[in-house]
Motif scaffolding. Structure first.
Motif, PDB file in Angstrom:
ATOM      1  N   SER A  82       0.831  -1.194   0.000  1.00 52.50           N
ATOM      2  CA  SER A  82       0.000   0.000   0.000  1.00 52.50           C
ATOM      3  C   SER A  82       0.872   1.252   0.000  1.00 52.50           C
ATOM      4  N   ILE A  83       0.247   2.396  -0.353  1.00 52.63           N
ATOM      5  CA  ILE A  83       0.967   3.667  -0.317  1.00 52.63           C
ATOM      6  C   ILE A  83       1.459   3.957   1.105  1.00 52.63           C
ATOM      7  N   GLU A  84       0.636   3.618   2.094  1.00 50.64           N
ATOM      8  CA  GLU A  84       1.021   3.846   3.492  1.00 50.64           C
ATOM      9  C   GLU A  84       2.282   3.064   3.860  1.00 50.64           C
ATOM     10  N   SER A  85       2.399   1.840   3.341  1.00 51.50           N
ATOM     11  CA  SER A  85       3.588   1.023   3.638  1.00 51.50           C
ATOM     12  C   SER A  85       4.839   1.631   3.021  1.00 51.50           C
ATOM     13  N   ILE A  86       4.725   2.132   1.793  1.00 50.28           N
ATOM     14  CA  ILE A  86       5.886   2.768   1.153  1.00 50.28           C
ATOM     15  C   ILE A  86       6.195   4.090   1.839  1.00 50.28           C
ATOM     16  N   ASN A  87       5.171   4.781   2.333  1.00 51.32           N
ATOM     17  CA  ASN A  87       5.414   6.028   3.069  1.00 51.32           C
ATOM     18  C   ASN A  87       6.213   5.786   4.344  1.00 51.32           C
ATOM     19  N   LEU A  88       6.156   4.577   4.869  1.00 45.26           N
ATOM     20  CA  LEU A  88       6.976   4.253   6.039  1.00 45.26           C
ATOM     21  C   LEU A  88       8.466   4.361   5.722  1.00 45.26           C
ATOM     22  N   THR A  89       8.833   4.104   4.466  1.00 42.89           N
ATOM     23  CA  THR A  89      10.240   4.271   4.088  1.00 42.89           C
ATOM     24  C   THR A  89      10.630   5.742   4.130  1.00 42.89           C
ATOM     25  N   VAL A  90       9.656   6.638   3.856  1.00 44.57           N
ATOM     26  CA  VAL A  90       9.911   8.080   3.970  1.00 44.57           C
ATOM     27  C   VAL A  90      10.099   8.467   5.432  1.00 44.57           C
ATOM     28  N   THR A  91       9.234   7.929   6.296  1.00 45.50           N
ATOM     29  CA  THR A  91       9.357   8.208   7.730  1.00 45.50           C
ATOM     30  C   THR A  91      10.694   7.708   8.280  1.00 45.50           C
ATOM     31  N   ALA A  92      11.066   6.483   7.898  1.00 40.57           N
ATOM     32  CA  ALA A  92      12.349   5.934   8.348  1.00 40.57           C
ATOM     33  C   ALA A  92      13.511   6.791   7.853  1.00 40.57           C
ATOM     34  N   TYR A  93      13.388   7.261   6.616  1.00 40.56           N
ATOM     35  CA  TYR A  93      14.434   8.118   6.052  1.00 40.56           C
ATOM     36  C   TYR A  93      14.575   9.392   6.890  1.00 40.56           C
ATOM     37  N   MET A  94      13.446  10.028   7.252  1.00 41.84           N
ATOM     38  CA  MET A  94      13.499  11.268   8.017  1.00 41.84           C
ATOM     39  C   MET A  94      14.083  11.050   9.407  1.00 41.84           C
ATOM     40  N   VAL A  95      13.786   9.892  10.006  1.00 41.16           N
ATOM     41  CA  VAL A  95      14.350   9.592  11.325  1.00 41.16           C
ATOM     42  C   VAL A  95      15.874   9.516  11.252  1.00 41.16           C
ATOM     43  N   LEU A  96      16.373   8.776  10.271  1.00 39.57           N
ATOM     44  CA  LEU A  96      17.834   8.669  10.114  1.00 39.57           C
ATOM     45  C   LEU A  96      18.434   9.989   9.660  1.00 39.57           C
ATOM     46  N   GLN A  97      17.665  10.767   8.897  1.00 41.46           N
ATOM     47  CA  GLN A  97      18.138  12.079   8.456  1.00 41.46           C
ATOM     48  C   GLN A  97      18.387  12.999   9.645  1.00 41.46           C
ATOM     49  N   GLY A  98      17.606  12.836  10.691  1.00 43.63           N
ATOM     50  CA  GLY A  98      17.811  13.653  11.879  1.00 43.63           C
ATOM     51  C   GLY A  98      18.890  13.129  12.809  1.00 43.63           C
ATOM     52  N   ILE A  99      19.015  11.805  12.890  1.00 43.96           N
ATOM     53  CA  ILE A  99      19.931  11.205  13.864  1.00 43.96           C
ATOM     54  C   ILE A  99      21.362  11.106  13.352  1.00 43.96           C
ATOM     55  N   SER A 100      21.535  10.684  12.101  1.00 40.20           N
ATOM     56  CA  SER A 100      22.877  10.355  11.613  1.00 40.20           C
ATOM     57  C   SER A 100      23.866  11.525  11.642  1.00 40.20           C
ATOM     58  N   PRO A 101      23.458  12.788  11.369  1.00 43.01           N
ATOM     59  CA  PRO A 101      24.442  13.871  11.461  1.00 43.01           C
ATOM     60  C   PRO A 101      25.040  14.043  12.851  1.00 43.01           C
ATOM     61  N   MET A 102      24.321  13.603  13.893  1.00 46.11           N
ATOM     62  CA  MET A 102      24.885  13.689  15.234  1.00 46.11           C
ATOM     63  C   MET A 102      26.137  12.819  15.346  1.00 46.11           C
ATOM     64  N   PHE A 103      26.133  11.689  14.642  1.00 41.93           N
ATOM     65  CA  PHE A 103      27.294  10.804  14.643  1.00 41.93           C
ATOM     66  C   PHE A 103      28.379  11.324  13.701  1.00 41.93           C
ATOM     67  N   TRP A 104      27.992  11.552  12.437  1.00 34.87           N
ATOM     68  CA  TRP A 104      28.989  11.975  11.439  1.00 34.87           C
ATOM     69  C   TRP A 104      29.570  13.355  11.769  1.00 34.87           C
ATOM     70  N   GLY A 105      28.713  14.280  12.245  1.00 31.12           N
ATOM     71  CA  GLY A 105      29.197  15.620  12.569  1.00 31.12           C
ATOM     72  C   GLY A 105      30.215  15.610  13.687  1.00 31.12           C
ATOM     73  N   THR A 106      29.960  14.811  14.723  1.00 31.52           N
ATOM     74  CA  THR A 106      30.915  14.704  15.831  1.00 31.52           C
ATOM     75  C   THR A 106      32.223  14.085  15.364  1.00 31.52           C
ATOM     76  N   MET A 107      32.122  13.072  14.511  1.00 28.48           N
ATOM     77  CA  MET A 107      33.334  12.454  13.972  1.00 28.48           C
ATOM     78  C   MET A 107      34.137  13.451  13.127  1.00 28.48           C
ATOM     79  N   ALA A 108      33.414  14.302  12.374  1.00 25.38           N
ATOM     80  CA  ALA A 108      34.104  15.283  11.529  1.00 25.38           C
ATOM     81  C   ALA A 108      34.812  16.334  12.368  1.00 25.38           C
TER      82      ALA A 108
END
Length: 511
Positions: A82-108
């Motif tokens: 369903s469209i809702e199931s594929i939209n979950l990939t968008v939600t997951a993307y946004m979650v990682l989009q917010g979290i991952s810079p905390m790791f990479w930015g600190t490493m940089a």
């Protein structure tokens, strides 16, 4: 006779006074040039070259997110979901989009900008290959690879902000950050158009092959030309780092390195979460996140509201409607950077003139830009109340233009104004955040990304419910009211900022 002698005395000393004044002005100019040289060995043209490379990398964060949207129905059909199931990939993307810079930015901030840039682009490139080849029977793999893709692409903006903090003086950062954000702001406008054309003509897998080729080309460009800029590794750029940190073709800063230059001291690894306990920083992060969330609400509802209110539009026409808000954002990135530099220079000139006239404070004119003397908050936020007011009024008008189904030109023009004002405001806040903590510029940008992405994701999850319940007119009046309620945070930042900086400076001196 005495009058003639007095006249003769003045005619003799006046050229000497003028000569002393000229000498003093020349000395101030030399001191200014020496200070800029001490901050970075790179020429103005070389700095712009570095910023443009960083801006190109920063394009991938929003492009990777937005290029995916037009293909969601096709992907749902291919995966039998369903469209809702594929939209979950968008939600997951946004979650990682917010979290991952905390790791990479600190490493940089700890291990260098160049290797982390290359690592992020490599992760992005490999994940795109996986997404282009993912079997349609493996929905879980699609979800996993989208998360990995977000982890690779989302941090490029934080890394680019770190580079600007490394090479740019406070007088230059506004212009640099304005042009740097050109790449990240073009992504939301071009992403849906590119994704729609590729999905329609070549199939949805071509989207990920396109991103793979683009990220690989950017990886090669950085591998060949981008120097390491982290000041704890290379100082002002004159320190030669280990071969791992050097570009294959070292054309930037060539001939100006000092083989005998001592390496700068290595600071301890700072926890980026501590930045949330700085009151002035937290105030700016929240204000920026509120405006970003409202802007994201406008951006994400363009497709659904325009399709409902203007049924004569087809999918390509709706995709082109994104160019209005994207165009406003692009214009805003160019002019806001110049405005920030002009405001900094205006504040500096006023303080220098005041220092020359008021000798009792014992502040030399060339010392007014020192961190303890310069009101950086007032310089950066001078125009923010005006831009915020325009944004609030335009937001409310945009909602009612859609509610009343006016000529389509009206909401599109209001989108341009919304795009311009939100970028001008967010660039001013982001530049100020880097000014406050230049040694942790990647970490503080990652914190900014975390807060605004979290609030943006929350807004995306409820905006359709609100629009369906009360209509677009009252929805955007409500969002404009939230922005109005947060607008005093601008003046609070100007008031509390110098006090918080003084406390941090005293604590650092004690340590």
């Amino acid at each position: 006779m005495a009058h003639a002698g007095q006249t003769h005395h003045i005619s003799v000393t006046s050229p000497g006074a003028r000569g002393a004044a000229t000498h003093e002005l020349e000395e101030q100019k030399v001191n200014k040039q020496a200070a800029e040289k001490l901050y970075s060995i790179y020429t103005r043209q070389e700095k712009w070259f570095i910023v443009m490379i960083a801006s190109l990398a920063g394009l991938f964060s929003p492009l990777t997110a937005n290029v995916y949207f037009p293909a969601i129905p096709t992907i749902a059909l291919a995966f039998h979901k369903s469209i809702e199931s594929i939209n979950l990939t968008v939600t997951a993307y946004m979650v990682l989009q917010g979290i991952s810079p905390m790791f990479w930015g600190t490493m940089a901030d700890r291990f260098g900008r160049r290797p982390i840039f290359l690592a992020c682009l490599l992760v992005l490139c490999l994940s795109c290959i996986g997404l282009a080849l993912v079997p349609t029977s493996a929905y879980w793999l699609l979800m996993l690879l989208r998360c990995i893709q977000a982890a690779g692409s989302a941090s490029t903006v934080a890394l680019g902000a770190g580079v600007i903090g490394d090479i740019g003086t406070p007088a230059e950062r506004g212009g640099f950050f304005g042009i740097f954000t050109l790449g990240p702001q073009v992504g939301p406008a071009l992403g849906p158009v590119i994704g729609g054309v590729l999905a329609d003509k070549l199939g949805w897998r071509s989207i990920f092959w396109f991103l793979c080729i683009m990220s690989a080309a950017c990886f090669a460009l950085m591998l060949i030309f981008l120097p390491e800029t982290l000041r704890r590794l290379v100082g002002d750029g004159s320190v030669i780092p280990s071969p791992f940190y050097r570009p294959l073709v070292p054309i930037v800063g060539k001939g100006r390195v000092d083989r005998d230059a001592p390496k700068p001291p290595k600071p301890a690894l700072n926890n980026p979460l501590r930045l949330f306990f700085y009151l002035d920083v937290l105030n700016l992060l929240v204000f920026n996140a509120v405006l970003y969330a409202v802007f994201y609400a406008v951006n994400t509802t363009i497709s659904t509201i325009f399709a409902n209110k203007y049924p004569f539009l087809n999918e390509i026409d709706i995709g082109l409607c994104f160019l209005a808000i994207g165009g406003g954002m692009t214009i805003g990135t160019v002019f806001s950077g110049k405005m920030l530099d002009a405001d900094f220079q205006r504040t500096k000139n006023r303080l220098m003139k005041k220092a020359e006239e008021d000798s009792e404070k014992h502040i030399r004119p060339e010392d007014v830009t020192r961190e303890e003397n310069f009101p950086i908050e007032r310089a950066r936020l001078r125009m923010m109340p005006i831009f915020t007011a325009i944004f609030i009024l335009t937001c409310a008008g945009y909602g009612w233009s859609l509610q009343q189904e006016t000529n389509i030109a009206v909401p599109l023009i209001l989108q341009v104004i919304l795009g311009y004002t939100v970028v001008a405001t967010m660039n001013g806040v982001q530049t100020l955040l880097i000014d406050l903590l230049p040694s942790q510029s990647s970490s503080i940008t990652a914190c900014n990304n975390l807060v605004r992405c979290s609030l943006g994701a929350l807004m995306v999850s409820v905006i359709d419910l609100i629009v369906n319940a009360i209509g677009p007119g009252w929805t955007y009046v409500l969002l404009a009211g939230i922005c109005l309620a947060c607008s005093p945070m601008i003046w609070f930042a100007i008031w509390i900022g110098p006090r918080c900086r003084a406390k941090r400076r005293a604590r650092d001196n004690t340590a």
